[in-house]
Design a protein around this motif. Structure first.
Motif, PDB file in Angstrom:
ATOM      1  N   PHE A 114      -8.164 -16.495  -7.282  1.00  0.00           N
ATOM      2  CA  PHE A 114      -7.103 -15.866  -6.508  1.00  0.00           C
ATOM      3  C   PHE A 114      -6.565 -16.827  -5.453  1.00  0.00           C
ATOM      4  O   PHE A 114      -5.356 -16.942  -5.258  1.00  0.00           O
ATOM      5  N   ARG A 119      -2.838 -18.109  -5.247  1.00  0.00           N
ATOM      6  CA  ARG A 119      -2.025 -17.872  -4.059  1.00  0.00           C
ATOM      7  C   ARG A 119      -1.481 -19.199  -3.517  1.00  0.00           C
ATOM      8  O   ARG A 119      -0.343 -19.282  -3.064  1.00  0.00           O
ATOM      9  N   ILE A 134      -5.925 -13.581 -13.165  1.00  0.00           N
ATOM     10  CA  ILE A 134      -5.734 -13.120 -11.791  1.00  0.00           C
ATOM     11  C   ILE A 134      -4.247 -13.066 -11.455  1.00  0.00           C
ATOM     12  O   ILE A 134      -3.759 -12.106 -10.860  1.00  0.00           O
ATOM     13  N   GLU A 170      -1.890 -12.529 -13.424  1.00  0.00           N
ATOM     14  CA  GLU A 170      -1.319 -11.387 -14.106  1.00  0.00           C
ATOM     15  C   GLU A 170      -1.573 -10.091 -13.344  1.00  0.00           C
ATOM     16  O   GLU A 170      -0.701  -9.241 -13.219  1.00  0.00           O
ATOM     17  N   THR A 171      -2.808  -9.942 -12.855  1.00  0.00           N
ATOM     18  CA  THR A 171      -3.175  -8.671 -12.234  1.00  0.00           C
ATOM     19  C   THR A 171      -2.822  -8.609 -10.768  1.00  0.00           C
ATOM     20  O   THR A 171      -2.702  -7.522 -10.215  1.00  0.00           O
ATOM     21  N   ALA A 172      -2.668  -9.790 -10.132  1.00  0.00           N
ATOM     22  CA  ALA A 172      -2.384  -9.755  -8.695  1.00  0.00           C
ATOM     23  C   ALA A 172      -0.987  -9.215  -8.468  1.00  0.00           C
ATOM     24  O   ALA A 172      -0.080  -9.474  -9.244  1.00  0.00           O
ATOM     25  N   GLN A 173      -0.857  -8.452  -7.421  1.00  0.00           N
ATOM     26  CA  GLN A 173       0.468  -8.006  -7.021  1.00  0.00           C
ATOM     27  C   GLN A 173       0.648  -8.441  -5.592  1.00  0.00           C
ATOM     28  O   GLN A 173       0.151  -7.771  -4.688  1.00  0.00           O
ATOM     29  N   GLY A 191       1.302  -8.869  -1.982  1.00  0.00           N
ATOM     30  CA  GLY A 191       1.780  -7.942  -0.961  1.00  0.00           C
ATOM     31  C   GLY A 191       1.506  -6.486  -1.268  1.00  0.00           C
ATOM     32  O   GLY A 191       1.981  -5.610  -0.567  1.00  0.00           O
ATOM     33  N   ALA A 192       0.759  -6.232  -2.346  1.00  0.00           N
ATOM     34  CA  ALA A 192       0.454  -4.841  -2.654  1.00  0.00           C
ATOM     35  C   ALA A 192      -0.357  -4.265  -1.510  1.00  0.00           C
ATOM     36  O   ALA A 192      -1.403  -4.785  -1.168  1.00  0.00           O
ATOM     37  N   ALA A 193       0.155  -3.210  -0.923  1.00  0.00           N
ATOM     38  CA  ALA A 193      -0.519  -2.651   0.239  1.00  0.00           C
ATOM     39  C   ALA A 193      -1.669  -1.762  -0.214  1.00  0.00           C
ATOM     40  O   ALA A 193      -1.565  -1.084  -1.230  1.00  0.00           O
ATOM     41  N   VAL A 194      -2.768  -1.823   0.517  1.00  0.00           N
ATOM     42  CA  VAL A 194      -3.869  -0.932   0.224  1.00  0.00           C
ATOM     43  C   VAL A 194      -3.495   0.480   0.672  1.00  0.00           C
ATOM     44  O   VAL A 194      -4.036   1.461   0.205  1.00  0.00           O
ATOM     45  N   GLY A 195      -2.524   0.551   1.553  1.00  0.00           N
ATOM     46  CA  GLY A 195      -1.988   1.861   1.907  1.00  0.00           C
ATOM     47  C   GLY A 195      -2.841   2.612   2.889  1.00  0.00           C
ATOM     48  O   GLY A 195      -3.200   3.752   2.678  1.00  0.00           O
ATOM     49  N   THR A 196      -3.201   1.960   3.984  1.00  0.00           N
ATOM     50  CA  THR A 196      -3.921   2.672   5.030  1.00  0.00           C
ATOM     51  C   THR A 196      -2.974   2.803   6.219  1.00  0.00           C
ATOM     52  O   THR A 196      -3.193   2.217   7.253  1.00  0.00           O
TER      53      THR A 196
END
Lengths: 257, 361
Positions: B51, B55, B83, B85-88, B90-95
Motif C-alpha cells: 500500500f 501510494r 492493493i 485495485e482494492t484501494a480507494q 480518500g475513502a472515508a471510514v465514516g466516523t
C-alpha cells in the motif's frame, strides 16, 4: 518462511483433558506452508478444542505444538506477541467487538502492532474490508447492524488485518446460504493465491471440503486418524470416516464427483 | 534527472513500517522524472508495504514523476496490483463527529422517548401480568420464592451492616448537641424518627437498586442479546410476565421485610452508641421507644418499601428489555437502571414526605 518440506504448524502427541474428560490422546497434526487444511470430525470430537490449542488459547495437557518451527509450550510474552502478529483467527460467531464499527474492528490489531499513521491505517482497513468481500459502506456500521454473512466477512477482514501467514477459520461457511458460502470459499482460495496464506479451518460444509481444501484432517477416536486430500479421504476404509461420508448429504456429493 | 533508482530493502511488513512511511512521504521529484523501483532486496512485503509503495506511486504521479515498477519480482507486483485495485484513495471510514447542537437535540429527544418507552413497558407489563394475577395458581411461585431469596435473604448481611452503621452515625451526630441541653433521652426519638421514617427505607432501596436492580437489567439485557427473549415470545410465552412478574412479586415481599430488618439494625446501632457514649442504658432506651414512636412513624417507613420495590423492578426490567444489539448496551442499561432507580426512589421519597405532611402523619 520455512522451507517447503517443513511444516508451518506441527502438533505432536497432544493429549487434552478437560474436567476429567479425555478429549485428545496422542494426536499428531502437521500443516504445510501454503495449503488449505480442513479439520473435520463428528460433533464432540474435539475440533474446536484442537483449534483453541493451535491458536495458543488453550494449553494441551501433554504434547507440543510448533508454530513456524518454534516450540510454543514456553514462549516469552514478547515472542508471543510476534507469534500473534503472524496468526489470524476468525471465530465461529465473528467475535467482532460490538462497541466499534467494522473499520475500527479491523484497525484495532494494526493500531496495536504497528506505528503507522491513522490515515494509513484507515486506508489499509478499507483495503482489508474490500478484500474480505464487504462493500465499503459496511465499514462505518456497527456489528449489530450487519447480516450474518457480513459478520463473517468482517471477521475475516479483521483476521487479515496484519497479513498473517497462518489463518484459522472456525466454521467459516456455517449459517451462510449456498451462494454466499461458495463465494466465501472462492474468496479464501483467492486470498491464498494473492497473499500466500496458509489456512486451517474447521468445517462441516461438504462443498467447501471438495472445493477449497488441499487436505482434510479427520478427527476420530481422540486423534487425527487421517490427513489426506478429500478424494482419498472418502475412500479411506476407517469406519468413522465411512460413517461420516456415508450420510445422505455426503453421498450425493460423491456421486456428483 | 532520469533513472533515479529507489531501492527498498529488508522487512516491509506492517509492524516495521512506521519509519519507512515517514521517509516515503518526504520523497519528492521534479516534474518529468522517471524513477525506477527496485524491491529485490525486500525479504518480506505485506499489504501495508504494498500500500505504501502504491501510494508513493500515486503521490509521485501528482508531481508528474513516473515510478516504474517493471523491474519488480512478480510476487511483489501482483500484490501491489491487488492493493491498487482494492484501494480507494480518500475513502472515508465514516466516523463523522456530531455537532454539539445535534447531540443536545438527540439527548433531549432521548429523554422524552425513554419516558414514553417506560410508560409503554409498564402498560404492557401490566397487560401481560394481569391474567396471571387474576389466577394466582398460575403465578410462577417457585421463581417468586427464588427472587425473594436472591434479593432479600442474600442482601441481609450487607444491609444489616450498613443500617447498623447508619444508626451509629446518627446517634453520634445527634447525641452531641442533645447532650449540651441535657436532653440525652431524646436521642431515642431522633433515632426512631430518622431511621424508621427515612433512613431505613432509603438505605434498603439504594442497596437493592445497586445489588438487585443492576442484576435484573444485566440478566434481561443479556437475554435480549442472545435472543432468549425472542425465543420466549416465539414459544408463545410473554417475556414481560415470565421475567419481570416474579421479580416484581418477590421484591414486593422482600423489600418491606428488608426495611423492617434495617429498622431493627439501625436502632440497635443507635442503642449501642447511646449506651456507651451518652449514658442511656439499654433498658431506658427500650422503655423510651414506645413513647418516642408513633405507630405511624413505623408504618410510614414500611409503606414506602413496596413503592420503592415497584420503581426498582420496573426501571431495571425496562432498561433490560430496551437493550439492543451490542454487549456495550448491556453495560449502559445496567448503569442507567441503577442511577434512575435511585433517582426515582428519592423523588418518590420526597413526594411521600409532602403527602404525609399534608395528611398529618
Amino acid at each position: 518462511m520455512n522451507g517447503n518440506q517443513h511444516a508451518i504448524l506441527q502438533a505432536k502427541g497432544l493429549e487434552t483433558r478437560l474436567g476429567g474428560n479425555l478429549i485428545h490422546q496422542n494426536l499428531d497434526l502437521d500443516v504445510r506452508p501454503g495449503e488449505i487444511l480442513a479439520i473435520v470430525g463428528g460433533s464432540g470430537s474435539g475440533k474446536t478444542v484442537l483449534l483453541r490449542e493451535l491458536i495458543l488459547l488453550l494449553r494441551p495437557t501433554r504434547g507440543t505444538i510448533h508454530l513456524f518451527g518454534r516450540d510454543c509450550s514456553h514462549v516469552s510474552p514478547d515472542a508471543m506477541r510476534k507469534l500473534r502478529e503472524q496468526i489470524g483467527v476468525m471465530f465461529q460467531h465473528g467475535a467482532l467487538f460490538t462497541g466499534m464499527s467494522v473499520a475500527e474492528n479491523v484497525m484495532l490489531p494494526m493500531q496495536e502492532h504497528t506505528r503507522l499513521r491513522r490515515s494509513t491505517l484507515e486506508e489499509l482497513a478499507m483495503i482489508k474490508i474490500r478484500l474480505a468481500g464487504l462493500p465499503p459502506e459496511a465499514a462505518a456500521r456497527k456489528p449489530s447492524e450487519l447480516s450474518g454473512g457480513m459478520v463473517k466477512r468482517a471477521a475475516l477482514a479483521r483476521a487479515l488485518a496484519l497479513d498473517p501467514e497462518l489463518l484459522f477459520l472456525d466454521e467459516p461457511t456455517a449459517g451462510l446460504d449456498p451462494v454466499s458460502a461458495g463465494a466465501f470459499d472462492d474468496r479464501i482460495l483467492e486470498l491464498r493465491e494473492l497473499l500466500g496464506l496458509t489456512v486451517v479451518m474447521i468445517t462441516h460444509d461438504m462443498d467447501s471440503l471438495w472445493r477449497a481444501t488441499d487436505r482434510v484432517a479427520f478427527l476420530a477416536d481422540r486423534r487425527v486418524v487421517a490427513n489426506q486430500p478429500i478424494a482419498e479421504l472418502t475412500a479411506n476404509p476407517h469406519p468413522a470416516i465411512q460413517a461420516y461420508f456415508a450420510g445422505p448429504r455426503a453421498r450425493d456429493r460423491r456421486i456428483e464427483q | 534527472m532520469d533513472g533515479t533508482r529507489l531501492v527498498c530493502r529488508g522487512d516491509w511488513s506492517a509492524p516495521q513500517l512506521a519509519m519507512v512511511e515517514r521517509r516515503l512521504q518526504r520523497l519528492s521529484g521534479r516534474a518529468g522524472d522517471n524513477w525506477q523501483l527496485d524491491t529485490s532486496g525486500v525479504s518480506q512485503l505485506d499489504s501495508a508495504g504494498a500500500f505504501l509503495l502504491d501510494r508513493l506511486k500515486r503521490d509521485l504521479e501528482k508531481q508528474q514523476v513516473s515510478l516504474s515498477m517493471e523491474a519488480l519480482p512478480s510476487r511483489h507486483r501482483a500484490l501491489i496490483d491487488l492493493i491498487a485495485e482494492t484501494a480507494q484513495p480518500g475513502a472515508a471510514v465514516g466516523t463523522a463527529r456530531k455537532g454539539p447542537l445535534v447531540r443536545l437535540g438527540e439527548s433531549t429527544t432521548e429523554i422524552g422517548s425513554q419516558a414514553a418507552g417506560y410508560l409503554d413497558f409498564v402498560g404492557r407489563f401490566a397487560l401481560d401480568s394481569l391474567p396471571r394475577l387474576l389466577t394466582p395458581h398460575r403465578i410462577r411461585w417457585k421463581q417468586v420464592v427464588g427472587e425473594i431469596e436472591h434479593a432479600g435473604v442474600n442482601a441481609i448481611p450487607i444491609l444489616g451492616l450498613l443500617a447498623f452503621l447508619t444508626g451509629v452515625v446518627i446517634a453520634y451526630q445527634g447525641g452531641t448537641p442533645l447532650e449540651q441541653y441535657g436532653a440525652n433521652i431524646l436521642l431515642v426519638d431522633l433515632l426512631a424518627i430518622t431511621m424508621l421514617r427515612e433512613m431505613a427505607p432509603l438505605m434498603t432501596a439504594i442497596i437493592v437498586a445497586g445489588r438487585t436492580g443492576s442484576a435484573y437489567a444485566a440478566q434481561i439485557g443479556t437475554m435480549r442479546i442472545t435472543e432468549e427473549v425472542d425465543a420466549l415470545r416465539v414459544i408463545g410465552l410473554t417475556p414481560y410476565e415470565i421475567l419481570a412478574l416474579p421479580k416484581m412479586l418477590g421484591l414486593l415481599v422482600a423489600m418491606p421485610l428488608l426495611t423492617l430488618f434495617a429498622d431493627l439494625m439501625g436502632m440497635l446501632g443507635g442503642m449501642v452508641v447511646a449506651n456507651t457514649m451518652f449514658g442511656i442504658g439499654y433498658d431506658d432506651f427500650l422503655r423510651r421507644i414506645p413513647e418516642a414512636i408513633y405507630p405511624s412513624s413505623f408504618w410510614v417507613g414500611i409503606i414506602k418499601a413496596p413503592v420503592f420495590a415497584a420503581i426498582i423492578v420496573s426501571i431495571s426490567c425496562y432498561h433490560g428489555f430496551a437493550v439492543q444489539g451490542s454487549t456495550e448496551s448491556v453495560g449502559r442499561a445496567t448503569t442507567r437502571s441503577v442511577v434512575q432507580s435511585i433517582f426515582l426512589v428519592i423523588v418518590a421519597d420526597a413526594i411521600f414526605s409532602v403527602v404525609f405532611n399534608i395528611v398529618n402523619l
